[in-house]
Design an enzyme around this catalytic site. Structure first.
Site, PDB file in Angstrom:
ATOM      1  N   HIS A   1      -8.731   4.010  -0.032  1.00  0.00           N
ATOM      2  CA  HIS A   1      -8.283   2.711   0.482  1.00  0.00           C
ATOM      3  C   HIS A   1      -8.422   1.624  -0.587  1.00  0.00           C
ATOM      4  O   HIS A   1      -7.459   0.904  -0.894  1.00  0.00           O
ATOM      5  CB  HIS A   1      -9.127   2.358   1.710  1.00  0.00           C
ATOM      6  CG  HIS A   1      -8.820   1.033   2.330  1.00  0.00           C
ATOM      7  ND1 HIS A   1      -8.130   0.905   3.511  1.00  0.00           N
ATOM      8  CD2 HIS A   1      -9.132  -0.235   1.949  1.00  0.00           C
ATOM      9  CE1 HIS A   1      -8.010  -0.375   3.812  1.00  0.00           C
ATOM     10  NE2 HIS A   1      -8.622  -1.098   2.885  1.00  0.00           N
ATOM     11  N   GLU A   2      -9.624   1.502  -1.152  1.00  0.00           N
ATOM     12  CA  GLU A   2      -9.852   0.425  -2.117  1.00  0.00           C
ATOM     13  C   GLU A   2      -9.068   0.641  -3.413  1.00  0.00           C
ATOM     14  O   GLU A   2      -8.617  -0.321  -4.040  1.00  0.00           O
ATOM     15  CB  GLU A   2     -11.351   0.280  -2.411  1.00  0.00           C
ATOM     16  CG  GLU A   2     -12.189  -0.112  -1.206  1.00  0.00           C
ATOM     17  CD  GLU A   2     -11.720  -1.384  -0.526  1.00  0.00           C
ATOM     18  OE1 GLU A   2     -11.099  -2.246  -1.195  1.00  0.00           O
ATOM     19  OE2 GLU A   2     -11.960  -1.524   0.689  1.00  0.00           O
TER      20      GLU A   2
ATOM     21  N   HIS B   1      -5.677  -0.745  -2.942  1.00  0.00           N
ATOM     22  CA  HIS B   1      -5.661  -2.165  -3.288  1.00  0.00           C
ATOM     23  C   HIS B   1      -5.560  -2.352  -4.802  1.00  0.00           C
ATOM     24  O   HIS B   1      -4.804  -3.192  -5.298  1.00  0.00           O
ATOM     25  CB  HIS B   1      -6.958  -2.835  -2.814  1.00  0.00           C
ATOM     26  CG  HIS B   1      -7.013  -3.148  -1.363  1.00  0.00           C
ATOM     27  ND1 HIS B   1      -6.035  -3.859  -0.709  1.00  0.00           N
ATOM     28  CD2 HIS B   1      -7.967  -2.874  -0.430  1.00  0.00           C
ATOM     29  CE1 HIS B   1      -6.380  -3.996   0.560  1.00  0.00           C
ATOM     30  NE2 HIS B   1      -7.541  -3.418   0.759  1.00  0.00           N
TER      31      HIS B   1
ATOM     32  N   HIS C   1      -2.154  -1.675  -6.105  1.00  0.00           N
ATOM     33  CA  HIS C   1      -1.257  -2.771  -5.716  1.00  0.00           C
ATOM     34  C   HIS C   1      -1.418  -3.927  -6.710  1.00  0.00           C
ATOM     35  O   HIS C   1      -0.427  -4.471  -7.236  1.00  0.00           O
ATOM     36  CB  HIS C   1      -1.612  -3.229  -4.298  1.00  0.00           C
ATOM     37  CG  HIS C   1      -0.615  -4.149  -3.677  1.00  0.00           C
ATOM     38  ND1 HIS C   1      -0.718  -4.583  -2.370  1.00  0.00           N
ATOM     39  CD2 HIS C   1       0.507  -4.746  -4.169  1.00  0.00           C
ATOM     40  CE1 HIS C   1       0.293  -5.393  -2.086  1.00  0.00           C
ATOM     41  NE2 HIS C   1       1.043  -5.511  -3.163  1.00  0.00           N
TER      42      HIS C   1
END
Length: 607
Positions: A393-394, A397, A400
């Site tokens: 998940h991180e 980020h 992105h």
């Protein structure tokens, strides 16, 4: 309860060893250098103040002014991020606290110094701004800022008023700092003896121990954890109540009909997105209750309590190292293509991750960064599969951020909160799909299906419930109600019971656990949490299209990430084929949950 010792695909996992403590020298070589940079930027503030009144002289003057402020903004970002990350690793360190306070003070002074900017841009008028954009190519990178500034003209106060509000920024943000210190540094967390071991039940250990297979232990963990929080119900009520009141007051001052309209309007997200989400989630509660009944059946429980939500439906005993998490994340994201994989590997090698729990370290996980430096990833890796999912998940980020920074200029690299959770949640979906494909037994597949189901519960339904709590507390403040701790607990308790089917006998909500609102730090960033629910909705849409190899799906998705903040977020998603104001995307999430349960029930029925 089913039990499983897991080895993915029957094979060991390997990855290059990852350092667990980050290197912050890409930002500053030392704390001393940070302080030198802070003083230097303070000394330059008069130069920014002197730009007032110059923007409208010519297109070149407008460009020169905006360029100077962009450069100062980047320097300010670096100060903020470094101070924040240093405090995150040890909230007990007074030097870290002092640095964060200095950063907050600087933010207030800096904001006050440039508070004239938006009123001055707006005074130019749309026609003059358009003429300047046409005359000066160097203004192109500022075009989105200029458009947004003009759009917000009716909600912008005078330069003097904006300066006062900006100067009060540190005071307005202080209640969040009080909550952080109370929760992470000053609370005396209980110590429990679990499985013969003494456990300090802070929020990091709570996150792990609430999954314990022994129901009596789970109840003990919930009773002790929320008992510790409950001691400070009045204090948390004051801090969060102040945040809600501040938000409500600012909405009135800026001529918005409500606080939620102010928050969503700042990012050009229609309020219909929020309202449609809440409405569709309520329509989907029978599916959530179906999941709870399946959970009760699989855990073999006579009834269901709130402390029965977190244990895995199928247990597994595998410990995942950071290296395992990296290897699985790389494997799972292969459908995103070679370029994405190469960028991810580069990120792993940058030594910008702080990964393991430690005394004084804040709980949870996040990604932060500064344009021109590698993304920084903050984790509290526990070694369970949830830690692997959090890792993916991180790093979603982080990718992105890296993709937007690589393509966009600084002025449009920073993406909106509305799309901020899409890349991270899409990585979770890809990981879940990969792990199911690797399952070597019925039990492994059930474990992964159960985990995927729980992620939808926690990210879609739970975050929507949080969003509704924020709506209700802000509505109460707008009606002039006093928002103390007891009232916060009443509002939250009603939602807990409604969402979890207390009246229908689906799950019993014990009153002591209605203190949970005080556990959620995101409430100090109003109207943030609903975006987890909208993001998981969008992430499922994009990930499923990519996995199905729909023509153009991957390119569409990667283009969205690389776009940063160059297009308004709601419109950016519409450009990618997704309208988040319509019911269909949310209905698809509910259908996916039902589909997963259909598959699980078929597996359980098979001999």
């Amino acid at each position: 309860m089913l039990s499983l010792t897991l080895a993915v695909g029957g094979q060991a996992l390997h990855a290059e060893p990852l350092p667990a403590v980050w290197n912050l020298t890409p930002l500053y070589a030392s704390d001393t250098d940070w302080e030198t940079a802070r003083k230097a930027l303070l000394a330059d503030l008069p130069k920014l103040a002197a730009l007032k009144g110059t923007l409208g002289k010519s297109a070149k003057s407008l460009r020169a002014g905006l360029d100077a402020i962009s450069a100062a903004n980047l320097r300010a970002d670096r100060l903020r991020v470094y101070a924040s990350m240093k405090q995150s690793t040890d909230n007990r360190d007074t030097k870290n606290q002092e640095r964060s306070n200095l950063a907050a003070q600087f933010d207030g002074e800096y904001g006050s110094t440039i508070a004239w900017l938006e009123p001055e841009i707006q005074s130019l008028g749309e026609a003059k701004v358009k003429a300047f954009l046409k005359a000066e190519p160097g203004l192109k990178k500022h075009a989105e800022h200029l458009r947004n500034s003009l759009r917000q003209a009716r909600h912008t106060l005078s330069a003097e008023s904006e300066a006062v509000i900006a100067a009060l920024g540190p005071v307005r943000g202080a209640t969040g700092e009080v909550r952080t210190l109370l929760f992470n540094a000053n609370t005396r967390w209980p110590e429990l003896t679990i499985d013969g071991k003494t456990e300090r039940l802070d929020d990091t250990r709570y996150g792990l121990l609430r999954q314990h297979p022994n129901r009596a232990v789970r109840k003990q963990v919930f009773d002790s954890f929320f008992g510790a929080i409950g001691q400070y119900e009045d204090t948390y009520g004051v801090t969060l109540g102040n945040v809600v009141q501040d938000d409500t007051t600012m909405a009135k001052l800026r001529h918005h009909p409500s606080a939620v309209a102010m928050s969503l309007g700042a990012e050009e997200v229609p309020e219909a997105v929020y309202r449609t989400l809440v409405a569709e989630v309520h329509k989907g509660l029978p599916t959530l209750h179906r999941y709870f009944k399946l959970r009760q059946k699989m855990l073999g429980l006579p009834d269901l309590h709130y402390y029965d939500i977190y244990p895995a439906l199928v247990t597994q005993t595998r410990h995942y190292s950071l290296d395992d998490a990296a290897a699985l994340t790389l494997a799972a994201t292969q459908p995103l293509g070679d370029d994405y994989q190469a960028l991810l590997k580069t990120g792993f090698k940058a030594n910008t991750m702080h990964a393991l729990p430690a005394p004084g370290k804040r709980g949870g996980a996040y990604q932060d960064g500064v344009y021109g430096a590698p993304p920084f990833v903050f984790l509290n890796h526990q070694g369970d599969f949830e830690s692997v999912s959090t890792f993916a998940h991180e790093w979603g980020h982080a990718m992105h951020t890296a993709m937007a920074n690589r393509v966009q200029p600084y002025e449009t690299a920073n993406y909106s909160l509305f799309i901020a959770e899409i890349a991270s949640t899409a990585n979770e979906v890809l990981l879940s799909n990969y792990m199911r494909g690797q399952a070597a037994s019925k039990e492994e597949k059930l474990y992964q299906l159960g985990y995927a189901l729980e992620r939808l519960r926690s990210t879609f339904f739970r975050q929507a419930m949080f969003g509704e709590f924020e709506l209700n507390t802000h509505d109460a403040a707008a009606r002039g109600e006093a928002l103390n701790g007891k009232r916060m607990t009443e509002i939250y308790c009603k939602l807990l019971k409604d969402y979890h089917g207390d009246a229908a006998g689906v799950m019993k909500i014990d009153p002591a656990y209605c203190q949970e609102w005080a556990f959620i730090p995101h409430f100090y960033r109003p109207f943030y949490v609903y975006q987890y629910a909208t993001s998981v909705t969008a992430a499922l849409h994009f990930a499923e299209d990519i996995l199905a190899a729909k023509p153009g799906a991957r390119d569409n998705y990667l283009k969205l990430l690389a776009g940063g903040g160059s297009v308004a977020p709601y419109q950016a998603l519409k450009n990618a084929g997704l309208d988040m104001a319509s019911p269909a995307p949310y209905q698809a999430v509910v259908k996916r949950m039902d589909s997963i349960m259909d598959e699980m029930e078929a597996l359980l029925a098979a001999k």
